[in-house]
Structure formats: structure tokens, C-alpha cells
Design a protein around this motif. Sequence first.
Motif: not given
Length: 873
Positions: A674-695
Motif C-alpha cells: 500500500e505504501n509503495r503504491t501510494l508513493m508511486c502514484e503520487l510521484l508519477q502524477s506530477v511527472g517523476f519516473e519511479t521504481r519499487e523495492a520491497s526490502n
Amino acid sequence: MIDPRKELPSQVDPRLLLLAIQQSQNAVMITNRKDELIWVNTGFTLLTGYTLEEVEGKSPPDLLQGENSESIVTLDIQDSIARGQTFEGEVYNYKKDGSGYWALISVSALYDEKGDFDGFLCTQTDITERKTMERELSRYVQAIHKVEVSVLLTDHEDRLIWVNDHFTESNGFTLEEVRGKRPAEVLRGPNTDLDAAVAFDSSAVDHEPFRGEIFNYRKDGTGYWAEISATPLFGNKGEFQGFITISNDVTERKYYEAEMKRLNEAQMTRLAEAVRRSRNAVLVTDFHDCIEWANEGFTSLTGYTLEEVLGQRPGDILTPTGTNESLLQEIGNTIQAGGTFEGEIFQQRKNGSNYWAWISVTPLKNAAGEVQGFITIQTDITDRKSLEAELALAVVQVGQAQAAIESEKKALEANKAKSVFLANMSHELRTPLNAVLGFAQVMQRKPGRDEEDRRQLDIIQRSGEHLLELINDVLSISKIEAGKVNLAADPFDLHLLLQTVESMIRVRSEARKIELFFEIDASLPRFVRGDEGKLRQVLINLLSNAVKFTSNGGVVLRAWWEGSTAHFEVEDTGEGIKEEELITLFEPFVQTESGRKNREGTGLGLAISRTFVRLMGGDIRVRSSHGVGTTFEMDVKLPLAEQEAVRPKDERHVLGLEHGHPPVRLLVVDDMWENRTLMCELLQSVGFETREASNGQEAIEVWQDWHPHLIWMDIRMPVMDGYQATRSIRELEQTQGAERCKIIAFTASVFEQERTAILQSGCDDMVFKPFREETIFQTLSDRLGVRFRYADAPTEPQNQDLQPEEILIPERFTRIPEAVLTRLEQALRMGDDQAVLDLLDTLSETDSQLSKAIQNAVENFDFDVVLSGMGRS
């Protein structure tokens, strides 16, 4: 080069200084320029078990550091040594036999006659007992059994009634064997010093404290030297009940004191520097007892510099009024007769505070044996005296308070459970709340939302923030109880703060139809330095309470400036506070009668506010007349700041990255989807490129492959946590010569110790969960220089139909059936928002506008506003 011989009076014999150092129980080490040991004193041998022959040529860290020694402290020591600087701190070392001990150490560089670096001087004070007592003091009887000294308890006839385990282990006698006997019958023998025995017995007869050394015997007939501290015990009515005696085996120390005389002149000269830097206070006086020299330890202990005390007598500046005259006479008689005095004395520092000291006053004699002056060594034993008092009280009460001890044990277990709970509460509650508030913000950003959607999202946001305030109150009071509250000292706009507070409070005052006045004196400066957040929290608490408990009239805030202090006064015309309630007004979880009726809050606001104000150098006072009103007065120390130092807050709504902005790569690391999805959606909504890691392990792999500009790093994660991941990335950056990546810790913890650990691990900054999107964007702007496009500030729609002051009036409630009104009042007084909302369908049939106004007030937890409109507040 610092030559200690040039700083001492010419008549001071360096051998006497060496004698004082060698007799000290502090460990002293000297190394060469390769950090190899070339000399240690007997105190070192006593402390560690190593002799000079065993350690000569070895490095102190290699010799003393071990598995449980803190690596950060070890690195700090090595770094200070490498840079030729003095290091002071606490370390965990190991003795020859493999046992560990805590030591307070001081490491300083030594220089030869040419000023070239020649090695290091290290002093160690064993603080293991203090560390142990800090942990074990709450368990009185268990602590006494575990201390590494013998503890004896005698009755009013000087007959033994109790001994601890160490006494049995070191002497061979069990409690059954010695109970009812006098200590002298059990422990003395043919070589016991008669003078010491007489002195001890005299103290027992006179019910006076005794401290000294005596030669005792064990059950097997072997003898040993013991350092004795006997304290009389008295009952509540002053009746003598017996003695508590602490005995410590000092046989080895006595042996090494004799061996010390064999040291040569060259060693004495080198140790003069150790005397100057010793933590113990060292004084040299002339024949008339006038001070000629004092070391740095004396200044640290008393606050006096050498220049301030030169030519004065120690007793004139250090002895407080009321000191035992017979003790002073005894000291004078002993040293004037050429003898050495040792004992405890109550002293006073330059700032007026007091301390207990163990002093040793030794005459300095010339070759003809004539006394030329005196050398005095003082050791601060204030902590030990406090401990002895605690132990004495514990032993007296142990036979009468078994039930109390058991109760205390349960309380300690409950407190430990509470501490564990609070330590996890921040993460376990704030983490899901981060998702609730975060996704509410993300959903609000999406275009096309109708008014009803936005209203419901506002409800989620306000409800979540209200829950967050309650969580923060509980965490704040727990941090206050633990003494872990810290203050910021940042510049801010005081006038803007007051304007913000006024706009927040005015909404509630208008809803309750009361006047709100802010009277700001022209003397109040605009730009100051301090903790803006805590000051805002205190002002909001005081003003919210004033508005909440005022039904008619108004609330006034007055602010003015005097000296370097801001003064605030909050006056209301409310119900007032009863005189008997003023006594406990600032206690945690305590509410007044009107507060309990109101059914809002936790009873923590005023307790937290008073603590914050006192931390800011001021205080809160209150005066009240029941039925007339209440006035809170508050003063806060706020140094002035320059306007240029105050950074304006950008509260504009971010639409996206500035047109033409280069790509920005951001890595989001969190074990919760949930936290990764939240941050990525917020950051992508203003134009940032994002990637995720779970640990942390995945984060390192993505960093090596993708090279992000910034990493949002969660701290608590499985496989590898954020601390280790950050340290690993920093190490890889150095070995690979890679550009430093910005790492921002993302944590649900609000405890200061975790903040310190996060920054020490290599993070550049930290953001707390739950976050506000403005914080995320501001951090990116600060750390990466990101430029955004902003929306113009929207104009808030004015819906006159939903203004409480126009709808929530008694006339509107007359249209509602009395039965419905009764149920509504009961639900409001109980704070049951769901029960109120269940009644709205019935109310909307009669008056839809009134129903909406009640719904709006309840969603903002303003139950008292509705009750006031009903005429039933």
C-alpha cells in the motif's frame, strides 16, 4: 608541547603526584606514537587483570575491545586518535579473564620536547557498577544480592541479621553461621589493625557513619584488606535501628600501592600530564593551605578556574554553611600533624550546587621531612552516596514491604509492557494511517471529482488527522515521561503564526457565536527563533479550550514583548474552573468537571502544553473564577532572528514538473504494498519516473542497475532493513566512485533515538508517516532542486446554506419532534457520532438544511456546537 612540570610549583615533588596517580583506582595507559602500550598503572592492572609485561607493545583497542563493544564508539576513538584530538566517552571493554566492563575514557595526544607527536595518554574510570545500578536499582533486594561487594545489616545491638550472597562467597560464612553475632567476632583476627578496629567500634557505639580500611579474616583463616563504609539506619521516629555496611576487598590495591614506590623518576615525570588531565580534582596548597595549583579535573568538578582560586583556602570556597565542624577540625589536626587524611566531605560548587567528595589530603615534605604544603585529591561520590541511601532504605523496608515489592514488580512489568507497546504503536498505527491519509490526498488530486466526492474525501482527511492528533498526544506524553522531548531552534515568522492560529480558531468561535479578539502589541517582534510547531500547538490548545468552554461573551488573546520574552494571555468568559480542580489541572489524563461533560479530548493537552512551555524557558499560570471565566498566562523565551533567515512556506498546489524539466528517477523502498503504491502514484502524477523495492536488498540491486537520483527508504523491513541498506549503498558509492544518491528515510516512528540512528546510518533527511504531499514535494525541491508548476490558490466556495451560525439556532429545532430531540441530545453528549448520523434521515424530512449543518458539525467533531444551537449546552 605541554610540559606539566612547568605548570606545577617548583616545590611540588613529581614523585608525590605519581604516588597520587598510582594510588588512584582509575586506569592510566601510555602508548608510543604507533599506539603501542609502553606503560600502565596499577589501577589498570586492577581493572583489567593485565600486568605491564603482558600488555607492553600491544594496541589498546586490540587488547580491550571485543564482541559487544560498540563499533561506532570504537570508530570515533580511532578517528580522534588518527587526527590527534582528545576523545572522551563511554566504552564497553573486556578484561583479561574475558569479562566485560563499562569505562569512562579520555584519550589525549602526548608530545616530546620538540613538539612532535610522541604517543597517547588514556585514562579509564570503571563505571560498570554505576551502569549496573542504573538498571537494577528498581529491584532492591535482587540488586543487593548481585553487587560485587559484601553487604551486611546489623541490628541496634550490632548483631548481624542479614548478609548478601557476595559476603558468603568472599568470606565463606553463610547467613545462618553469622546471624546474631557481631561482625568483629566473625571477621577480626591477630593482624587486624587496632586503631582501625577502635575507630570502627567507636562509630558503632556513637551511631555515626564510618569509612576506612581494616584487615579482616575469612572462614578458612586467610586474611584480606577491606574498604568499609558503614551507615547508621534510623526509623521514622529517629530511633537507631542498626547499620548497613558495605565491604570491598582491596587487597590487590594495597599490594600495588606498595609496589608503586619502585617507579623511577622518568615515569613520574610522564605521569604528571595524567595528573593534569585526570577527571579527579587535584589541588596543591602551600604550608598555610593556600592554593598554588589546580588541575582541569578541579575546574570540571567545581566550576572554578585556577586564576579564580589562586591564593585562597579550599575550605573558604568549597565548604558550605553548616558543614560538620568536628570533621573540619579533624582534617586540620591530621594534616598539620603531618598525617594523611582520607574521608567524605560535603562540598559546594561555584554555581551553588552541592556534591559529596571522597578526599585524600597528603602533606608534601622536603628532604628534611618538613611539611612544605599539601596535595588534595577529590573524587565525586555523589552518585555513590545516593545509591547507599537507596540501599539503606531498601534494606530497612525489605522485611515490612514484601507485598509492596510484589506490587512494584508487577508495576515494573506493566511499565515495560507499556514501553514496548509505545515503541511499536507509532509504526503499527501510523503506517496504516499513512495509507488512509495518503490515498485521500492522491484521490483529491485526480480531476473530475464532483463536490460530493471531494466532501467525502475531506471527511476522511479530517477524521484521519483527528486520529493522528490523538495518537501524537499519547506519544508526546510518553516522551515527556521518558524525558526525551527535544526543542527545535529554527527561525520563523511569529506574526504569521498568530494569523494562522487566529484563522483556525475563528471557525469554531463563529460556530459557537462568540467573539474572538487578537490584541497584538506593537512591541512583539515578527522574526524570532524557536520551536514554531510546539508554540503553535500550545496556543491552539489554550484557545480551543477557551472557545469550547465559553457559551456567551468571547475569547481574547493578548501578546506582547518584554526583554527577550514573548508574553501571551488567553482570557475567556466561560464557565471557569473550580478552585479544587486547579490543583490537578496540569496533570496527565485529568479533566475538569466541564471537560468530562463535554466528552472531548484525552486530558493530555494542558500537561503537554506546560511541559513544552517550560522547555522553552517559560511557564504557564492560570487564574479562574467559577462562573466568571478563566485566564491563562504564558511566557516563552524567543531569541530574535533576521528576516533573511526565515524561509517562506510555499503552500501552492503542485500540478506537475516544470515544462522542460529533465527526468528525475525516484526509488520507493517499503515492505508494504500500500505504501509503495501510494508513493508511486503520487510521484508519477506530477511527472517523476519511479521504481519499487520491497526490502533493503532489492533496493541495493535497483540502485546499482538504475542509479536513481533519490531513494525514499523505509526503515523497518524484512530481509534487510533501511539502516543496513543505507550503509551498504554509502560504502558502495565510495568503493565505486559513484555519485552520492540522496536517501530520505521514510518512517512511522517519532522517537528521537531512532531519528539519531537514521541520520548516523547515512540518510540525508527523514519524513514521518503519515505524510502530507506538500512535505514530499518540498523535500524533493530542497534536496534535488526540483522545479514545479503550481495551480493558482482556489477560492473556497461559500455555501450560505451550511453556515452554522445561520442554521444551528433554537428556532430551527422547534420543528423537530421532542422524542427525536431527546435521542439527538443523548447521542451528542455521549460523543456517539454514528448514532447522530443515523438520526439525520429523520431530520432531513423535517429540515434538510438543518440536517446538513448537523452532519457537517459532527464530521468535524463539534458536538458542543450542535448542543449550543439546541439551547442545551
